[in-house]
Design an enzyme around this catalytic site. Structure first.
Site, short mmCIF file in Angstrom:
data_model
loop_
_atom_site.label_atom_id
_atom_site.label_comp_id
_atom_site.label_asym_id
_atom_site.label_seq_id
_atom_site.Cartn_x
_atom_site.Cartn_y
_atom_site.Cartn_z
N HIS A 467 0.83 -1.21 0.00
CA HIS A 467 0.00 0.00 0.00
C HIS A 467 0.87 1.26 0.00
CE1 HIS A 467 -3.58 2.49 1.14
NE2 HIS A 467 -2.62 3.25 1.64
N GLU A 468 1.77 1.34 0.96
CA GLU A 468 2.60 2.55 1.06
C GLU A 468 3.52 2.68 -0.14
OE1 GLU A 468 1.91 4.88 3.03
OE2 GLU A 468 0.46 3.68 4.15
N HIS A 471 1.79 4.64 -2.81
CA HIS A 471 1.96 6.10 -2.65
C HIS A 471 3.35 6.50 -3.14
CE1 HIS A 471 -1.76 6.85 -0.54
NE2 HIS A 471 -1.46 6.05 0.45
N HIS A 474 3.57 6.79 -6.82
CA HIS A 474 2.91 8.03 -7.25
C HIS A 474 3.91 9.19 -7.22
CE1 HIS A 474 -1.39 10.00 -6.92
NE2 HIS A 474 -0.85 10.20 -8.10
ZN LIG Z 1 -2.71 5.28 1.99
#
Ligand SMILES: [Zn+2]
Length: 678
Positions: A467-468, A471, A474
């Site tokens: 998940h991290e 980010h 991104h």
């Molecule tokens: Zn998040």
């Protein structure tokens, strides 16, 4: 001596010079950075030239480089490796940084120049990204009240001050009431069901509060309490539950009047700024655009969630009856019996799974492998750059074709000077205008193994790592001219979309098979365990969706009150009526946060924004469906996601980003499937 933060680092990609920095460098660097940015703003407003896109908008975007450099490194460090000196500096600088931001956003001379450019936009031929930069700066000023007359500005200032004071008071009351609500237990046998560690911790907690020889159960922020899932003593469960739900509803820490006044004054602020209510003001700047759109989503899910929760309650009641419990299911029983259902039907034996989830393999053969498969990225560790702690690892981010496009710092082990949880951050944001390439960080809190031992993860840990890293991607793959649009600088209701897509890669069969191998034997994770991991996602979804929706709908209902609505006098009655309206008033399934201790919306920055979790889950579920319908998580689809979403940052409206990716608006059905709501 020159402050090492005062100028650009000469290391590759402006990597921070941690070997030269001391705790005493941050405050002077940040203060000098603020001063310099105000001089840069002065130079813009005192220019004799008529305002142009270059001499005003781009000039604002170029300002504050020294400040940003110092602030980013400082905040990253206070999160990952802090100490008393840094914490004291942080507290001292917080109001100064707020005042600094206001000195720019509320600078009328600056706004007049921005407005002059904006009003002339139809006469200019502008690149769409330039046009968006102009629109974003103009909107930022307008939303802060730049168009108000002097009386309006004065009124807004007063409302802002009152809001800030009430929010602080609300949070103080929460802390005090949470502490006061802690439940004292006189006899150890009442704690049956808790682990020996938890009982020892409860004894320590009691001792710390002068109650030696007793046990203290602390209350956490949410309505339901973790200990309720295992405590066998029903009377104690009831006491704990009631201590939780009655918090902040009487006496000196009563938050009812604070919440109702906050709702009213936000409505008044919205009116001043030209909106019918506060939710309309907040959502105008989000992907949702209007509270009606967010309501449509939440209210649309409510009947199915309520129905599923009722079906789960029937199942739990049957379990109570089978055990001759002789009682009706109450909210303090829910977790206790649902935990038994989970164990019987969904239990994943963590101890059996962990040997297959060796951190080194998950990172390299899972997270990095997936980034190569989808986006062509590879990661090469380097040891020549300074770090703030010896456990921090640095990697070159290498694109297809071999070009190094930035740096990635991984800080994976828990320390007592580090924030809990996991997060992504950056030392340097990508932005061609400033010649900056991404320097991205990722923090986790895994327990550091003894030398020579593997770091074995739970499946939750693995999911969080993916998940991290979503980010982080991104940030890494951002290809923007303007730093304002770099990476994760999108709306709150969109920013979790890329991270949740990356989270889904953790269970992609090919990727999972590539990283989940027994750390000793190298054998693959057994299929039966994989099936259990997937099945566990449907457990208790009716309850969890309902308690979330109840809180999210409360947030919107409070913030859709109009400016002329009379002050609500009974917060509890308002809450009950709001939940009843959506079919979610169910004593067995209380809202995740009740109004009087809902700190996200009254004390924190999530007012009229709590819906965003579900909103981005719609995008994520439909995004995963798009990949599945188009051949899966392969390079071709990954490159499409990279070019339409990851590289675009906040350079387009969030809705447009999604449409560029999927070729249509997001559909609700994939989320309904995932949560078992159809
Ligand atoms: Zn998040």
């Amino acid at each position: 001596m020159q402050n090492p933060l005062a100028t650009k680092s000469t290391l590759v990609f402006q990597a921070p010079v941690f070997d030269k920095l001391t705790d005493n460098d941050y405050k002077p660097a940040i203060e000098a950075g603020m001063k310099k940015q105000l001089e840069e703003i002065d130079a813009i407003t005192s220019s004799a030239e008529p305002a142009s896109f270059e001499n005003t908008i781009v000039a604002i975007e170029k300002s504050g480089v020294d400040l940003t450099r110092a602030v980013k490194i400082f905040y990253a460090l206070t999160g990952s490796a802090t100490n008393d000196t840094l914490q004291a500096i942080k507290a001292e600088l917080a109001p100064k940084l707020t005042a600094h931001g206001d000195a720019i956003t509320l600078n009328d001379a600056l706004f007049q120049r921005v407005k002059a450019v904006y009003d002339n936009r139809a006469a200019m031929t502008m690149d769409p990204v330039d046009a968006r930069l102009l629109e974003r700066y103009y909107t930022r000023f307008v939303r802060a009240g730049a168009q108000l007359d002097a009386a309006g500005k004065e009124q807004l200032k007063k409302l802002n001050e009152e809001e800030s004071n009430l929010a602080t008071k609300f949070q103080d009351n929460i802390l005090k009431a949470r502490s006061a609500a802690a439940v004292v237990v006189d006899k150890k046998e009442e704690l049956d069901g808790l682990s020996e560690e938890a009982i020892a911790a409860a004894a320590d907690a009691a001792k710390a509060k002068g109650q030696e020889g007793k046990w203290l159960i602390e209350i956490v922020n949410t309505t339901t309490q973790p200990v309720l899932s295992t405590l066998t003593n029903r009377a104690l469960r009831e006491r704990i539950f009631k201590a939780s739900t009655s918090r902040n509803s009487s006496g000196g820490t009563d938050n009812g009047a604070i919440a109702t006044r906050l709702a009213q004054l936000r409505a008044q602020k919205a009116k001043l700024l030209g909106f019918p209510n506060w939710a309309a003001y907040v959502m105008d700047d989000q992907m949702a655009k209007t509270p009606e759109a967010a309501l449509k989503l939440l209210a649309g899910l409510a009947p199915a969630a309520a129905r599923n929760a009722k079906a789960e309650a029937v199942k739990l009641q049957a379990l109570i009856d089978r055990q001759k419990g002789g009682s009706q299911l109450e909210p303090w029983d829910w977790d206790f019996y649902s935990e038994q259902v989970r164990k019987a039907e969904y239990d994943l034996d963590e101890a059996a799974v962990k040997p297959y989830l060796n951190f080194d393999s998950v990172l390299v053969n899972g997270v990095f492998f997936a980034a190569e498969r989808l986006y062509g990225l590879t990661f090469k560790e380097r040891t020549d750059l300074p770090v703030y702690h010896p456990d921090v690892r640095v990697f070159d981010i290498i694109d297809t074709g071999g070009t190094v496009i930035g740096l990635f710092y991984g800080d994976y082990y828990a320390r007592d000077n580090k924030n809990g949880g996991a997060w992504m951050d950056s030392f340097v944001d990508q932005g061609e205008l400033l010649g900056q390439q991404p320097v991205i960080t990722q923090n986790c809190n895994y327990v550091k193994p003894a030398a020579g031992q593997p770091c074995l993860l739970s499946f939750d840990d693995v999911t969080t790592l993916f998940h991290e890293f979503g980010h982080a991607l991104h940030g890494m793959l951002s290809r923007q001219k303007y730093p304002l649009f770099a990476g994760t600088a999108t709306t709150t209701d969109f920013v979790e979309f890329p991270s949740q897509i990356n989270e889904a890669l953790a269970t992609d069969p090919d990727i999972l098979a590539h990283y989940a191998k027994h750390y000793k034997t190298g054998e693959a994770l057994p299929a039966a365990l994989i099936a259990k991991m997937k099945n566990a996602r449907r457990f208790n979804q009716g309850y969890m969706t309902s308690e979330y929706l109840a809180a999210a709908l409360l947030d919107i209902e409070w913030h859709m009150l109009g400016p002329d609505a009379p002050l609500v006098t009974d917060a509890q009655a308002f809450e009950d009526a709001a939940l009843k309206k959506y079919g979610l008033l169910n004593p067995q399934v209380p809202p995740r946060y009740k109004t009087n201790y809902f700190s996200h919306i009254w004390g924190g920055g999530y007012n009229a924004n709590y819906y965003a979790y579900m909103w981005s889950e719609v995008l994520d579920a439909d995004g995963c469906a798009w990949f599945a319908e188009n051949g899966g998580f392969n390079r071709q689809n990954g490159m499409h996601f990279r070019s339409t979403v990851l590289s675009q940052g906040g350079s387009k409206e969030s809705g447009q980003l999604f449409r560029d990716f999927a070729g249509r608006d997001a559909r609700l059905e994939p989320l309904l499937d995932r949560r078992g709501l159809n």
